[in-house]
Design a protein around this motif. Structure first.
Motif, PDB file in Angstrom:
ATOM      1  N   ILE A  20       0.814  -1.213   0.000  1.00 53.02           N
ATOM      2  CA  ILE A  20       0.000   0.000   0.000  1.00 53.02           C
ATOM      3  C   ILE A  20       0.845   1.261   0.000  1.00 53.02           C
ATOM      4  O   ILE A  20       0.428   2.304  -0.505  1.00 53.02           O
ATOM      5  CB  ILE A  20      -0.970   0.007   1.207  1.00 53.02           C
ATOM      6  N   VAL A  21       2.074   1.184   0.541  1.00 61.31           N
ATOM      7  CA  VAL A  21       2.925   2.381   0.589  1.00 61.31           C
ATOM      8  C   VAL A  21       3.469   2.756  -0.790  1.00 61.31           C
ATOM      9  O   VAL A  21       4.138   3.788  -0.928  1.00 61.31           O
ATOM     10  CB  VAL A  21       4.097   2.189   1.581  1.00 61.31           C
ATOM     11  N   GLY A  22       3.179   1.946  -1.800  1.00 62.96           N
ATOM     12  CA  GLY A  22       3.592   2.280  -3.157  1.00 62.96           C
ATOM     13  C   GLY A  22       2.430   2.668  -4.052  1.00 62.96           C
ATOM     14  O   GLY A  22       2.610   2.862  -5.253  1.00 62.96           O
ATOM     15  N   GLN A  23       1.232   2.788  -3.483  1.00 62.78           N
ATOM     16  CA  GLN A  23       0.047   3.112  -4.282  1.00 62.78           C
ATOM     17  C   GLN A  23      -0.086   4.628  -4.428  1.00 62.78           C
ATOM     18  O   GLN A  23      -0.409   5.312  -3.455  1.00 62.78           O
ATOM     19  CB  GLN A  23      -1.213   2.532  -3.634  1.00 62.78           C
ATOM     20  N   PRO A  24       0.135   5.188  -5.618  1.00 70.02           N
ATOM     21  CA  PRO A  24       0.128   6.648  -5.769  1.00 70.02           C
ATOM     22  C   PRO A  24      -1.223   7.294  -5.480  1.00 70.02           C
ATOM     23  O   PRO A  24      -1.282   8.439  -5.032  1.00 70.02           O
ATOM     24  CB  PRO A  24       0.528   6.845  -7.240  1.00 70.02           C
ATOM     25  N   HIS A  25      -2.321   6.576  -5.739  1.00 66.98           N
ATOM     26  CA  HIS A  25      -3.639   7.143  -5.463  1.00 66.98           C
ATOM     27  C   HIS A  25      -3.926   7.224  -3.975  1.00 66.98           C
ATOM     28  O   HIS A  25      -4.813   7.975  -3.556  1.00 66.98           O
ATOM     29  CB  HIS A  25      -4.733   6.334  -6.179  1.00 66.98           C
ATOM     30  N   ILE A  26      -3.185   6.462  -3.159  1.00 72.32           N
ATOM     31  CA  ILE A  26      -3.287   6.580  -1.707  1.00 72.32           C
ATOM     32  C   ILE A  26      -2.315   7.653  -1.206  1.00 72.32           C
ATOM     33  O   ILE A  26      -2.691   8.532  -0.414  1.00 72.32           O
ATOM     34  CB  ILE A  26      -2.964   5.240  -1.017  1.00 72.32           C
ATOM     35  N   VAL A  27      -1.075   7.596  -1.681  1.00 77.47           N
ATOM     36  CA  VAL A  27      -0.059   8.578  -1.294  1.00 77.47           C
ATOM     37  C   VAL A  27      -0.534   9.988  -1.611  1.00 77.47           C
ATOM     38  O   VAL A  27      -0.405  10.910  -0.802  1.00 77.47           O
ATOM     39  CB  VAL A  27       1.271   8.297  -2.037  1.00 77.47           C
ATOM     40  N   HIS A  28      -1.122  10.158  -2.791  1.00 77.61           N
ATOM     41  CA  HIS A  28      -1.574  11.472  -3.245  1.00 77.61           C
ATOM     42  C   HIS A  28      -2.604  12.083  -2.313  1.00 77.61           C
ATOM     43  O   HIS A  28      -2.630  13.304  -2.091  1.00 77.61           O
ATOM     44  CB  HIS A  28      -2.144  11.328  -4.661  1.00 77.61           C
ATOM     45  N   LYS A  29      -3.471  11.254  -1.741  1.00 78.13           N
ATOM     46  CA  LYS A  29      -4.539  11.789  -0.899  1.00 78.13           C
ATOM     47  C   LYS A  29      -4.019  12.343   0.428  1.00 78.13           C
ATOM     48  O   LYS A  29      -4.677  13.160   1.065  1.00 78.13           O
ATOM     49  CB  LYS A  29      -5.608  10.718  -0.671  1.00 78.13           C
ATOM     50  N   PHE A  30      -2.849  11.904   0.863  1.00 81.88           N
ATOM     51  CA  PHE A  30      -2.285  12.453   2.095  1.00 81.88           C
ATOM     52  C   PHE A  30      -1.900  13.923   1.938  1.00 81.88           C
ATOM     53  O   PHE A  30      -1.801  14.649   2.924  1.00 81.88           O
ATOM     54  CB  PHE A  30      -1.066  11.649   2.536  1.00 81.88           C
ATOM     55  N   TYR A  31      -1.669  14.347   0.711  1.00 81.62           N
ATOM     56  CA  TYR A  31      -1.339  15.755   0.480  1.00 81.62           C
ATOM     57  C   TYR A  31      -2.521  16.668   0.804  1.00 81.62           C
ATOM     58  O   TYR A  31      -2.344  17.864   0.999  1.00 81.62           O
ATOM     59  CB  TYR A  31      -0.967  15.981  -0.991  1.00 81.62           C
ATOM     60  N   MET A  32      -3.717  16.104   0.815  1.00 80.58           N
ATOM     61  CA  MET A  32      -4.931  16.917   0.883  1.00 80.58           C
ATOM     62  C   MET A  32      -5.387  17.239   2.304  1.00 80.58           C
ATOM     63  O   MET A  32      -6.195  18.142   2.494  1.00 80.58           O
ATOM     64  CB  MET A  32      -6.074  16.187   0.173  1.00 80.58           C
ATOM     65  N   VAL A  33      -4.913  16.503   3.288  1.00 81.91           N
ATOM     66  CA  VAL A  33      -5.484  16.609   4.625  1.00 81.91           C
ATOM     67  C   VAL A  33      -5.213  17.969   5.255  1.00 81.91           C
ATOM     68  O   VAL A  33      -4.160  18.586   5.046  1.00 81.91           O
ATOM     69  CB  VAL A  33      -4.955  15.479   5.536  1.00 81.91           C
TER      70      VAL A  33
END
Length: 508
Positions: A253-266
């Motif tokens: 999961i730590v390599g999934q860009p669609h998950i990583v990208h969402k952390f930028y939004m918080v």
């Protein structure tokens, strides 16, 4: 990238305090892009948790999951068991670091984070290529799932459903954009959590409980020695295969860009720890639909209780398992809501993939080659990229989709995991990692996973002899090799001094 910033004084103080008031001077176009692509960094914690869980599962779980359970039994659940661990890993290992990275390096995509960490355009460029490959696979998974929903509703064949589904997604993407996809993910994620609970209850009612269904399957299938295996922990699959699924889906999961990208939004960094619970609970509850529908339809099928029309649908593809249950054993109002929820979740997730892929093509790749496109060039290139993505997605959906939605989704996940998990997941937690190691691990992970999957589809003799017989999932093998390469090359190459701001992020 770092030269854009002002007021770098007291960087550590700002980071450790979780300060959200740290601002970057940017031009109006960049500001608008940031507002659309990372939601202005104002996404609430509940919204972030729901959006990340919804983006991670969608068509894979809601359509592919029940079909995979129908085919191989209890062993398929090793694709859902990692939910709690994977979301915990993502939020704890990367969550805060990715959010803080936007404050000191103005990151908006996963390749931005890779460049900030390694200061290498070659590494960020190859990361962008890996993302494009993985996103096309994932998008094919979503379109295939969409087609299986559209086909029985509108009475069209699978091929036409793929084309219609891709067209709807493209229209939705152009009209909505990234931010619309995020908030639709939030709403549909909440709807699907509620729907999963209701559908699971209906499965128990129609099958007279899990114990009765399991016993019925064992009794009917015991003649060919499959029954007992079907409801055992590994299902009809080898234990090594199911456990390798668990490993890849947990760690990857730590390599999934669609998950990583969402952390930028918080919006609030300090409260991110609670997102682990919210996202994990959503994922686990959604898994009830996977288990319940797969078990119930299998029981009804083997005991001869399914209508003939339903059996015909299953003969065409086991991915029709969810369609069979909704059409024949769910009240029409609830079935309609669930259909709408699945379709919307698929569309919003696909929309996110298209936007991330377009950003990689018109922003990240040109940056890697020391080029910057103007607005007209970005628009032109963006259109070309979307057309190419759509064509490749349709081809993959038509060729690989019928082989199983869940397995196609795992292909996309495994590609991201093998290519990006070491460079991002390990890289942002281990200062010894080097740019040479990141580049090598991305190449090895991407080539290995895609190469093995192609060999599998083509039935290559070397694959059957040396890989298929071992039972290890390709994504897991590729991920392990990628991790080993990253660590070994890091120790074999010279460690470079980290940027002060990035070092602060790693230590936060």
């Amino acid at each position: 990238m770092g030269d854009k910033y002002v007021n770098h004084k007291s960087c550590y103080e700002h980071l450790y305090a979780g300060c959200i008031s740290y601002r970057v001077l940017c031009n109006e176009a960049d500001h608008k892009f940031k507002g659309l692509f990372i939601a202005g960094k104002k996404l609430g914690l509940i919204a972030l948790a729901m959006a990340s869980f919804s983006a991670a599962i969608s068509g894979w779980v809601f359509v592919g999951g029940p079909g995979l359970y129908f085919s191989i039994g209890q062993g398929s659940l090793w694709m859902t068991f990692p939910t709690a661990i994977s979301f915990a890993m993502a939020w704890i290992i990367l969550g805060k670091r990715m959010r803080l990275l936007t404050e000191v390096n103005d990151c908006m995509t996963a390749p931005d984070a890779v460049y900030a960490r390694y200061k290498s355009k070659w590494v960020s460029g190859i990361a962008a290529i890996a993302i494009l490959v993985g996103l096309v696979l994932y998008l094919a998974n979503q379109i295939t799932a969409f087609a299986f929903i559209l086909s029985p509703i509108f009475k069209i064949n699978f091929q036409w459903a793929v084309l219609v589904g891709m067209g709807i997604v493209l229209i939705y993407s152009v009209a909505g954009g990234m931010l619309a996809g995020v908030y639709t993910d939030v709403f549909q994620g909440a709807c699907m959590i509620i729907a999963s609970i209701i559908i699971f209850a209906l499965c128990l009612v129609n099958g007279n409980g899990t114990q009765n269904m399991a016993a019925g399957i064992v009794e009917v299938l015991s003649k060919d020695a499959v029954g007992a295996k079907f409801v055992n922990p590994w299902g009809i699959m080898p234990a090594i295969t199911t456990m390798s699924w668990f490993f890849c889906l947990s760690i990857g999961i730590v390599g999934q860009p669609h998950i990583v990208h969402k952390f930028y939004m918080v919006k609030e960094v300090r409260k991110m720890k609670w997102g682990v619970v919210l996202a994990a609970i959503g994922g686990m509850v959604a898994g009830l639909l996977w288990f319940g529908v797969g078990l119930a339809v299998k029981y009804l099928a083997v005991t001869g209780k399914l209508p003939a029309e339903a059996m015909d649908l299953l003969k065409k593809s086991t991915d029709n398992t969810i369609v069979v249950f909704l059409n024949y054993y769910t009240p029409k109002v609830i079935a309609g809501v669930v259909y709408a929820g699945i379709a919307s979740a698929i569309m919003s997730t696909a929309d996110s993939f298209i936007n991330i892929a377009a950003a990689s093509a018109v922003r990240d790749l040109p940056f890697a080659f020391n080029k910057k496109l103007d607005s007209k060039q970005e628009l032109f290139m963006g259109r070309i990229v979307v057309v190419i993505i759509a064509v490749v997605t349709i081809i993959l959906a038509l060729t690989l989709g019928p082989k199983g939605i869940a397995l196609l989704g795992a292909f996309g996940w495994g590609t991201f995991a093998a290519a990006l998990a070491p460079a991002i997941g390990i890289g942002f937690n281990w200062s010894r990692g080097t740019k040479q190691a990141a580049f090598a691990s991305i190449i090895v992970g991407l080539v290995c996973n895609v190469g093995l999957e192609i060999a599998k589809v083509l039935g290559a003799n070397f694959y059957k002899t040396y890989f298929a017989s071992k039972g290890i999932y390709n994504g897991t093998l590729s991920l392990c090799l990628s991790i080993i390469v990253y660590i070994l090359v890091s120790y074999m190459t010279k460690q470079e001094k980290l940027d002060t701001k990035v070092e602060a992020v790693l230590e936060a």
